[in-house]
Design an enzyme around this catalytic site. Structure first.
Site, PDB file in Angstrom:
ATOM      1  N   TYR A 320       0.836  -1.204   0.000  1.00  0.00           N
ATOM      2  CA  TYR A 320       0.000   0.000   0.000  1.00  0.00           C
ATOM      3  C   TYR A 320       0.868   1.251   0.000  1.00  0.00           C
ATOM      4  CZ  TYR A 320       1.009   0.553   5.010  1.00  0.00           C
ATOM      5  OH  TYR A 320       1.636   0.716   6.214  1.00  0.00           O
ATOM      6  N   SER A 333       7.883   4.549  14.732  1.00  0.00           N
ATOM      7  CA  SER A 333       7.737   3.482  13.745  1.00  0.00           C
ATOM      8  C   SER A 333       6.518   3.670  12.858  1.00  0.00           C
ATOM      9  CB  SER A 333       7.670   2.121  14.446  1.00  0.00           C
ATOM     10  OG  SER A 333       6.564   2.062  15.335  1.00  0.00           O
ATOM     11  N   GLY A 334       5.703   4.699  13.143  1.00  0.00           N
ATOM     12  CA  GLY A 334       4.638   5.043  12.213  1.00  0.00           C
ATOM     13  C   GLY A 334       3.234   4.756  12.676  1.00  0.00           C
ATOM     14  N   HIS A 338      -5.639   8.363  13.011  1.00  0.00           N
ATOM     15  CA  HIS A 338      -5.857   9.026  11.716  1.00  0.00           C
ATOM     16  C   HIS A 338      -7.196   8.643  11.107  1.00  0.00           C
ATOM     17  CE1 HIS A 338      -5.174   5.420   9.258  1.00  0.00           C
ATOM     18  NE2 HIS A 338      -4.028   5.197   9.885  1.00  0.00           N
ATOM     19  N   HIS A 354      -2.705  -1.523   9.944  1.00  0.00           N
ATOM     20  CA  HIS A 354      -1.310  -1.961   9.971  1.00  0.00           C
ATOM     21  C   HIS A 354      -0.606  -1.511  11.261  1.00  0.00           C
ATOM     22  CE1 HIS A 354      -2.227  -2.234   5.643  1.00  0.00           C
ATOM     23  NE2 HIS A 354      -1.354  -3.229   5.647  1.00  0.00           N
ATOM     24  N   CYS A 356      -1.961   1.357  13.156  1.00  0.00           N
ATOM     25  CA  CYS A 356      -2.510   2.665  13.545  1.00  0.00           C
ATOM     26  C   CYS A 356      -3.887   2.506  14.191  1.00  0.00           C
ATOM     27  CB  CYS A 356      -2.632   3.570  12.323  1.00  0.00           C
ATOM     28  SG  CYS A 356      -1.032   4.012  11.605  1.00  0.00           S
ATOM     29  N   ASN A 358      -7.453   3.563  13.586  1.00  0.00           N
ATOM     30  CA  ASN A 358      -8.323   4.063  12.529  1.00  0.00           C
ATOM     31  C   ASN A 358      -9.557   4.729  13.118  1.00  0.00           C
ATOM     32  OD1 ASN A 358      -6.537   2.903  10.794  1.00  0.00           O
ATOM     33  ND2 ASN A 358      -7.963   1.384   9.956  1.00  0.00           N
TER      34      ASN A 358
END
Length: 446
Positions: A320, A333-334, A338, A354, A356, A358
C-alpha cells in the site's frame, strides 16, 4: 626639660652685677630641683614618652594583625582558569560585605554563606572570558578590598545543546522538556545541576538521561511526576556555558526557552474493545469506535505522547501507499490516530489496520484539530508490549523508575522562583490518579 627650657630662655639676660648672680643662683637651684624631680619620676617619664607611641604602634599592629584576609579564586593574573569551578571568595578575621564581578559575558550571581565568610558563584563561568572580581570585607581590624582579574580557558572541544520546545508554543500535559546534546555527556551530574526549570505553578519532576534516544549522542528529559497542570508557563535555562560535559569537553552557551501547557487532552485507545475515549480537561468528551492493528501488526501498549500531526501523511508499506488525512503521530515506527475512511465498517468491531488507530473522517478531524504535541495517548488491551524510545515514552516509567534515570537521583521542585534539587523521600506522596492525572502503572506491558 622645662628647666632646660627656662635656662635657654634666660641665656641672653643682660641684668648686671649681684642681681644677675643672685638670679642665676636661684635659677640653678630651680634647675637642680627640676632635674631631681625628673630623676625621681624617671619611670613615669619614660612611660609618658614611650607609652603613647608604643600604644599607637600596638594599636596599628593590632589592627594590621586583625585585618580581614580575603582570598579570591581564581587568583589574580590566572590564565586558563577552569570555568566549571566558578569563583570562590573567602575571608578570615572578618565578613564579606560586597562581591562584584565584572565581565562582558553572562552576568555572574552568587550565594553568601551563613555568617558571611564565603561567597561562591551560582553557575559555571563562560569559557574564553575575562573576569574582574572585587571583594570587600570588614572586621575589627578595619575594611579591606581585594581584586582578582583572570581569564577562563578556551576548551579544545565544546558541546552544544538544543531544546525541542518552541518559543511560546503550547504543548500537552504530558510533554517533557527534551534536550539534545551534540556530544556524549559523561559528567551528567555537573550538567544536571546546571539545568533550571521555572514554572508558574509549583511542579515536582525529575531529569532522565538517555543515550539510546536516536536523535543525538545523549538526550535528557525533564518530566513532571504527574501530568503538568493545564495553563502552566514553563521557562527553562541551561546554564551550560563553562560546564564540563566530558573530559576536555565544555559547554559554550547558555540555553533558554519559554513555553506553555495547554488544556488536558487525553486519549485512551482500547484494542480489545475497539473504542477510544477522548477526555478534555478531565471530562469524557467522546467515545469513538476504532480499528487498531490487525494480528501480527498489533498496536503496542503504552502511554505515549502525540509527537506531530499532518494533513495528509503519505503512508507506505507492504502492498500500500496512500495519502492519509488528519494524522496524529505517536510512535517513530509510524503509528497514528488518523482518518481511515476505508475501514469505517470495521471500526468498533474488528482490528484491521497496519498498527494505527483508525477513526472515521469526522472523528479524526475533531481529534486532529484539538491535538498538540505532548497530549497523552495510552494504548491498552494489546498482545504487543510497547518499546522504549519508540516515540516519547517517558510515561512508560513509574515515578520511582524515572528517578533512577537522574544522575543525581534527586527530584526537582520547580516554581515561580526557579528550581531546587530535593531528596524524593522528603516530598509528600502524589494524589494524582490514572489515566487523567498521570499515566497508568506498568502501562507498556502486553
Amino acid at each position: 626639660m622645662r628647666a632646660m627650657a627656662v635656662i635657654m630662655k634666660r641665656s641672653g639676660d643682660s641684668t648686671p652685677g649681684p642681681r644677675r648672680s643672685a638670679r642665676v643662683a636661684v635659677l640653678a637651684v630651680l634647675a637642680a630641683l627640676a632635674l631631681l624631680a625628673a630623676g625621681c619620676t624617671g619611670g613615669g617619664h619614660t612611660a609618658s614618652q614611650t607609652g603613647p607611641g608604643a600604644g599607637g604602634k600596638s594599636a596599628a599592629a593590632s589592627r594590621a594583625a586583625n585585618a580581614p584576609q580575603v582570598e579570591i579564586t581564581p587568583t589574580n593574573g590566572a590564565a586558563g582558569a577552569d570555568p566549571s569551578a566558578g569563583i570562590a571568595v573567602t575571608v578570615t578575621k572578618g565578613t564579606l560585605k560586597n562581591v562584584i564581578v565584572r565581565t562582558s559575558g553572562d552576568p555572574v550571581s552568587g550565594t553568601l554563606s551563613p555568617g558571611g565568610r564565603a561567597w561562591h558563584s551560582l553557575w559555571a563561568l563562560d569559557v574564553s572570558q575575562a573576569y574582574t572580581v572585587t571583594a570587600t570585607a570588614s572586621g575589627s581590624g578595619g575594611t579591606v578590598t581585594a581584586t582578582s582579574t583572570f581569564r577562563t580557558l578556551t576548551p579544545s572541544q565544546t558541546f552544544t545543546t538544543e531544546i525541542l520546545q518552541g518559543y511560546h508554543q503550547a504543548y500537552g500535559v504530558g510533554q517533557p522538556i527534551i534536550l539534545y546534546f551534540s556530544q556524549k555527556i559523561t559528567d551528567r551530574a555537573a550538567v544536571e545541576r546546571a539545568l533550571q526549570v521555572t514554572t508558574s505553578t509549583p511542579v515536582i519532576g525529575s531529569w532522565y538521561w538517555d543515550d539510546s534516544c536516536g536523535m543525538a549522542p545523549t538526550c535528557a528529559y525533564f518530566r513532571p511526576r504527574d501530568y503538568w497542570p493545564s495553563g502552566t508557563t514553563v521557562s527553562f535555562t541551561g546554564h551550560l556555558n563553562g560546564v564540563r560535559g566530558a573530559p576536555g569537553v565544555y559547554g559554550d552557551h547558555t540555553l533558554t526557552q519559554t513555553f506553555s501547557i495547554g488544556p488536558s487532552l487525553i486519549a485512551i485507545g482500547n484494542t480489545a474493545t475497539h473504542r477510544t475515549q477522548i477526555y478534555y480537561n478531565g471530562k469524557l468528551l467522546y467515545n469513538w469506535p476504532i480499528s487498531s492493528g490487525r494480528p501480527g501488526d498489533d498496536t503496542p501498549d503504552g502511554s505515549y505522547l502525540s509527537i506531530e500531526k499532518e494533513n495528509p501523511v503519505q503512508m507506505t508499506g507492504p502492498g500500500y501507499s496512500i495519502s492519509v488525512p488528519y494524522s496524529v503521530r505517536f510512535t517513530w515506527s509510524g503509528d497514528y490516530y488518523h482518518d481511515a475512511y476505508w475501514s469505517v465498517g470495521q471500526q468498533g468491531f474488528e482490528n484491521v489496520s497496519h498498527g494505527c488507530i483508525n477513526l472515521s473522517p469526522a472523528d479524526a478531524a475533531i481529534y486532529y484539530n484539538m491535538a498538540v504535541p505532548g497530549d497523552p495517548i495510552t494504548i491498552v488491551g494489546s498482545p504487543k508490549a510497547g518499546t522504549w524510545d519508540n516515540g516519547w515514552t517517558q510515561w512508560f516509567l513509574s515515578w520511582p523508575q524515572y528517578l533512577q534515570g537522574s544522575a543525581l537521583h534527586l527530584a526537582v521542585q520547580a516554581g515561580p522562583d526557579g528550581s531546587t534539587f530535593v531528596n524524593p523521600a522528603s516530598l509528600p506522596p502524589s494524589t494524582a490518579t490514572a489515566p487523567l492525572q498521570t499515566s497508568p502503572a506498568n502501562n507498556s506491558a502486553a
